[in-house]
Write a protein that holds these residues in place. Structure first.
Motif, PDB file in Angstrom:
ATOM      1  N   ARG B  37       1.057  -1.358   0.053  1.00  0.00           N
ATOM      2  CA  ARG B  37       0.098   0.093  -0.045  1.00  0.00           C
ATOM      3  C   ARG B  37       0.857   1.088  -0.006  1.00  0.00           C
ATOM      4  O   ARG B  37       2.056   1.292   0.816  1.00  0.00           O
ATOM      5  N   GLN B  38       0.575   2.251  -0.875  1.00  0.00           N
ATOM      6  CA  GLN B  38       1.303   3.547  -0.817  1.00  0.00           C
ATOM      7  C   GLN B  38       0.405   4.579  -0.734  1.00  0.00           C
ATOM      8  O   GLN B  38      -0.658   4.702  -1.489  1.00  0.00           O
ATOM      9  N   ASP B  39       0.487   5.437   0.591  1.00  0.00           N
ATOM     10  CA  ASP B  39      -0.158   6.793   0.610  1.00  0.00           C
ATOM     11  C   ASP B  39       0.659   7.981  -0.289  1.00  0.00           C
ATOM     12  O   ASP B  39       1.745   8.132  -0.174  1.00  0.00           O
ATOM     13  N   PRO B  40       0.056   8.982  -0.539  1.00  0.00           N
ATOM     14  CA  PRO B  40       0.530   9.956  -1.166  1.00  0.00           C
ATOM     15  C   PRO B  40       1.832  10.586  -0.519  1.00  0.00           C
ATOM     16  O   PRO B  40       1.639  10.677   0.683  1.00  0.00           O
ATOM     17  N   GLY B  41       2.766  10.739  -1.148  1.00  0.00           N
ATOM     18  CA  GLY B  41       4.231  11.312  -0.497  1.00  0.00           C
ATOM     19  C   GLY B  41       4.977  10.502   0.507  1.00  0.00           C
ATOM     20  O   GLY B  41       5.957  10.820   1.118  1.00  0.00           O
ATOM     21  N   ARG B  42       4.495   9.217   0.266  1.00  0.00           N
ATOM     22  CA  ARG B  42       5.162   8.144   1.336  1.00  0.00           C
ATOM     23  C   ARG B  42       5.621   7.222   0.454  1.00  0.00           C
ATOM     24  O   ARG B  42       5.091   6.802  -0.634  1.00  0.00           O
ATOM     25  N   GLY B  43       6.393   6.246   0.966  1.00  0.00           N
ATOM     26  CA  GLY B  43       6.924   4.941   0.578  1.00  0.00           C
ATOM     27  C   GLY B  43       5.949   3.875   0.662  1.00  0.00           C
ATOM     28  O   GLY B  43       4.962   3.894   1.681  1.00  0.00           O
ATOM     29  N   PRO B  44       5.858   2.927  -0.188  1.00  0.00           N
ATOM     30  CA  PRO B  44       5.227   1.846  -0.105  1.00  0.00           C
ATOM     31  C   PRO B  44       5.097   0.915   1.333  1.00  0.00           C
ATOM     32  O   PRO B  44       6.274   0.829   1.652  1.00  0.00           O
ATOM     33  N   VAL B  45       4.223   0.477   1.799  1.00  0.00           N
ATOM     34  CA  VAL B  45       4.221  -0.247   2.862  1.00  0.00           C
ATOM     35  C   VAL B  45       3.780  -1.817   2.567  1.00  0.00           C
ATOM     36  O   VAL B  45       2.540  -1.947   2.110  1.00  0.00           O
ATOM     37  N   PHE B  46       4.563  -2.814   3.056  1.00  0.00           N
ATOM     38  CA  PHE B  46       4.151  -4.059   2.804  1.00  0.00           C
ATOM     39  C   PHE B  46       3.059  -4.485   3.197  1.00  0.00           C
ATOM     40  O   PHE B  46       2.536  -4.223   4.405  1.00  0.00           O
ATOM     41  N   SER B  85      -8.335   4.230   1.274  1.00  0.00           N
ATOM     42  CA  SER B  85      -7.968   4.926   0.097  1.00  0.00           C
ATOM     43  C   SER B  85      -6.553   5.004  -0.246  1.00  0.00           C
ATOM     44  O   SER B  85      -5.938   5.618   0.915  1.00  0.00           O
ATOM     45  N   ALA B  86      -5.939   4.570  -1.041  1.00  0.00           N
ATOM     46  CA  ALA B  86      -4.470   4.652  -1.215  1.00  0.00           C
ATOM     47  C   ALA B  86      -4.293   3.794  -2.709  1.00  0.00           C
ATOM     48  O   ALA B  86      -5.314   3.287  -3.143  1.00  0.00           O
ATOM     49  N   THR B  87      -3.096   3.692  -3.047  1.00  0.00           N
ATOM     50  CA  THR B  87      -2.490   3.457  -4.137  1.00  0.00           C
ATOM     51  C   THR B  87      -1.953   1.810  -3.742  1.00  0.00           C
ATOM     52  O   THR B  87      -1.054   1.828  -2.664  1.00  0.00           O
ATOM     53  N   TYR B  88      -2.162   0.900  -4.580  1.00  0.00           N
ATOM     54  CA  TYR B  88      -2.149  -0.636  -4.195  1.00  0.00           C
ATOM     55  C   TYR B  88      -1.230  -1.255  -5.113  1.00  0.00           C
ATOM     56  O   TYR B  88      -1.287  -0.853  -6.455  1.00  0.00           O
ATOM     57  N   LEU B  89      -0.013  -1.577  -4.874  1.00  0.00           N
ATOM     58  CA  LEU B  89       0.863  -2.163  -5.919  1.00  0.00           C
ATOM     59  C   LEU B  89       1.287  -3.474  -5.663  1.00  0.00           C
ATOM     60  O   LEU B  89       1.461  -3.949  -4.577  1.00  0.00           O
ATOM     61  N   CYS B  90       1.267  -4.351  -6.706  1.00  0.00           N
ATOM     62  CA  CYS B  90       1.723  -5.687  -6.800  1.00  0.00           C
ATOM     63  C   CYS B  90       3.125  -5.681  -7.121  1.00  0.00           C
ATOM     64  O   CYS B  90       3.660  -4.889  -7.738  1.00  0.00           O
ATOM     65  N   ALA B  91       3.987  -6.750  -6.737  1.00  0.00           N
ATOM     66  CA  ALA B  91       5.272  -6.879  -7.018  1.00  0.00           C
ATOM     67  C   ALA B  91       5.625  -8.409  -7.022  1.00  0.00           C
ATOM     68  O   ALA B  91       5.112  -9.251  -6.264  1.00  0.00           O
ATOM     69  N   GLY B 104       4.385  -3.558 -10.190  1.00  0.00           N
ATOM     70  CA  GLY B 104       3.544  -2.889 -11.018  1.00  0.00           C
ATOM     71  C   GLY B 104       3.097  -1.353 -11.033  1.00  0.00           C
ATOM     72  O   GLY B 104       3.712  -1.013  -9.980  1.00  0.00           O
ATOM     73  N   PRO B 105       2.521  -0.894 -11.929  1.00  0.00           N
ATOM     74  CA  PRO B 105       2.501   0.414 -11.996  1.00  0.00           C
ATOM     75  C   PRO B 105       1.374   1.086 -10.869  1.00  0.00           C
ATOM     76  O   PRO B 105       1.452   2.210 -10.296  1.00  0.00           O
ATOM     77  N   GLY B 106       0.566   0.062 -10.156  1.00  0.00           N
ATOM     78  CA  GLY B 106      -0.098   0.619  -9.145  1.00  0.00           C
ATOM     79  C   GLY B 106      -1.848   0.805  -9.505  1.00  0.00           C
ATOM     80  O   GLY B 106      -1.980   1.065 -10.691  1.00  0.00           O
ATOM     81  N   THR B 107      -2.547   0.674  -8.498  1.00  0.00           N
ATOM     82  CA  THR B 107      -4.042   0.825  -8.892  1.00  0.00           C
ATOM     83  C   THR B 107      -4.656   2.033  -7.507  1.00  0.00           C
ATOM     84  O   THR B 107      -4.269   1.618  -6.490  1.00  0.00           O
ATOM     85  N   ARG B 108      -4.878   3.193  -7.914  1.00  0.00           N
ATOM     86  CA  ARG B 108      -5.294   4.042  -7.029  1.00  0.00           C
ATOM     87  C   ARG B 108      -6.842   3.823  -6.628  1.00  0.00           C
ATOM     88  O   ARG B 108      -7.534   4.150  -7.322  1.00  0.00           O
ATOM     89  N   LEU B 109      -6.852   3.219  -5.340  1.00  0.00           N
ATOM     90  CA  LEU B 109      -8.412   3.019  -4.846  1.00  0.00           C
ATOM     91  C   LEU B 109      -8.685   4.204  -4.126  1.00  0.00           C
ATOM     92  O   LEU B 109      -8.156   5.023  -3.225  1.00  0.00           O
ATOM     93  N   SER B 110      -9.964   4.779  -4.240  1.00  0.00           N
ATOM     94  CA  SER B 110     -10.728   5.745  -3.546  1.00  0.00           C
ATOM     95  C   SER B 110     -11.973   5.092  -2.998  1.00  0.00           C
ATOM     96  O   SER B 110     -13.011   4.655  -3.752  1.00  0.00           O
ATOM     97  N   VAL B 111     -12.249   5.133  -1.872  1.00  0.00           N
ATOM     98  CA  VAL B 111     -13.490   4.479  -1.056  1.00  0.00           C
ATOM     99  C   VAL B 111     -14.253   5.784  -0.720  1.00  0.00           C
ATOM    100  O   VAL B 111     -13.782   6.510   0.237  1.00  0.00           O
ATOM    101  N   LEU B 112     -15.377   5.723  -1.188  1.00  0.00           N
ATOM    102  CA  LEU B 112     -16.330   6.848  -0.999  1.00  0.00           C
ATOM    103  C   LEU B 112     -17.239   6.765   0.052  1.00  0.00           C
ATOM    104  O   LEU B 112     -17.892   5.788   0.234  1.00  0.00           O
ATOM    105  N   PRO B 113     -17.334   7.665   0.893  1.00  0.00           N
ATOM    106  CA  PRO B 113     -18.258   7.562   2.050  1.00  0.00           C
ATOM    107  C   PRO B 113     -19.746   7.614   1.664  1.00  0.00           C
ATOM    108  O   PRO B 113     -20.057   7.961   0.650  1.00  0.00           O
TER     109      PRO B 113
END
Lengths: 114, 113
Positions: B37-46, B85-91, B104-113
């Motif tokens: 998982r990657q949040d904006p402006g941060r490194g990915p987290v396993f 809500s975040a970008t999710y990367l597979c590796a 992979g390039p990632g998918t940006r997921l937005s969960v709408l309230p």
């Protein structure tokens, strides 16, 4: 907690300057990596190292070099910065002995070359 | 040529629904596949690792499947929340030892309230 730190969060350099990006990890990990991340292109591996003084080219090493003189420190060097090296640079570390082989990433350095 | 694709660049879903993200690959034979998982402006987290001989792995609201015949992994988040809500990367691991992964390039997921 594993910590990977990078020397700067934001950096602005001029074309032709030599740029040093430093990465330090505190978990005694053998493996260290440098990536760059660009919109639409994802994370691309520049260089990696499995041990002190060892280095291996990744997918996009051109224009970069690295140095690993101590186990905890892995430096990325841009010998002569160019505008196409403007990017987010991410350092990571991992241990080869421990599944799930997760990579621990630093916060990233956003480099702008003008 | 080798390629990793993740379904769409962006995915919007309603809170409470299950989010399903896809990772497809070509000309790789990974022994391991990871999701970050990657949040904006941060490194990915396993988040999770799945091995080639495992069909499915679960961790709390997360579920990952790995089909080496289809060359595909699916990543599910059940009962999704806006905090997901975040970008999710597979590796994928490229050396079959878990030492070197390609992302992979990632998918940006937005969960709408």
């Amino acid at each position: 907690d594993v910590k990977v730190t990078q020397s700067s969060r934001y950096l602005v350099k001029r074309t032709g300057e030599k740029v040093f990006l430093e990465c330090v990890q505190d978990m005694d990990h053998e493996n260290m990596f440098w990536y760059r991340q660009d919109p639409g292109l994802g994370l691309r591996l520049i260089y990696f190292s499995y041990d002190v003084k060892m280095k291996e080219k990744g997918d996009i090493p051109e224009g970069y070099s690295v140095s690993r003189e101590k186990k905890e420190r892995f430096s990325l060097i841009l010998e002569s910065a160019s505008t196409n090296q403007t990017s987010m640079y991410l350092c990571a570390s991992s241990s080869p002995a421990l599944a799930p082989y997760e990579q621990y990433f630093g916060p990233g350095t956003r480099l702008t070359v003008t | 040529s080798q390629k990793i694709e993740q379904n769409s660049e962006a995915l919007n879903i309603q809170e409470g629904k299950t989010a399903t993200l896809t990772c497809n690959y070509t000309n790789y034979s990974p022994a391991y596949l990871q999701w970050y998982r990657q949040d904006p402006g941060r490194g990915p987290v396993f988040l999770l690792l799945i091995r080639e001989n495992e069909k499915e792995k679960r961790k709390e609201r997360l579920k990952v499947t790995f089909d080496t015949t289809l060359k595909q992994s699916l990543f599910h988040i059940t009962a999704s929340q806006p905090a997901d809500s975040a970008t999710y990367l597979c590796a994928l691991d490229v050396d079959n030892y878990g030492q070197n992964f390609v992302f992979g390039p990632g998918t940006r997921l937005s969960v709408l309230p």
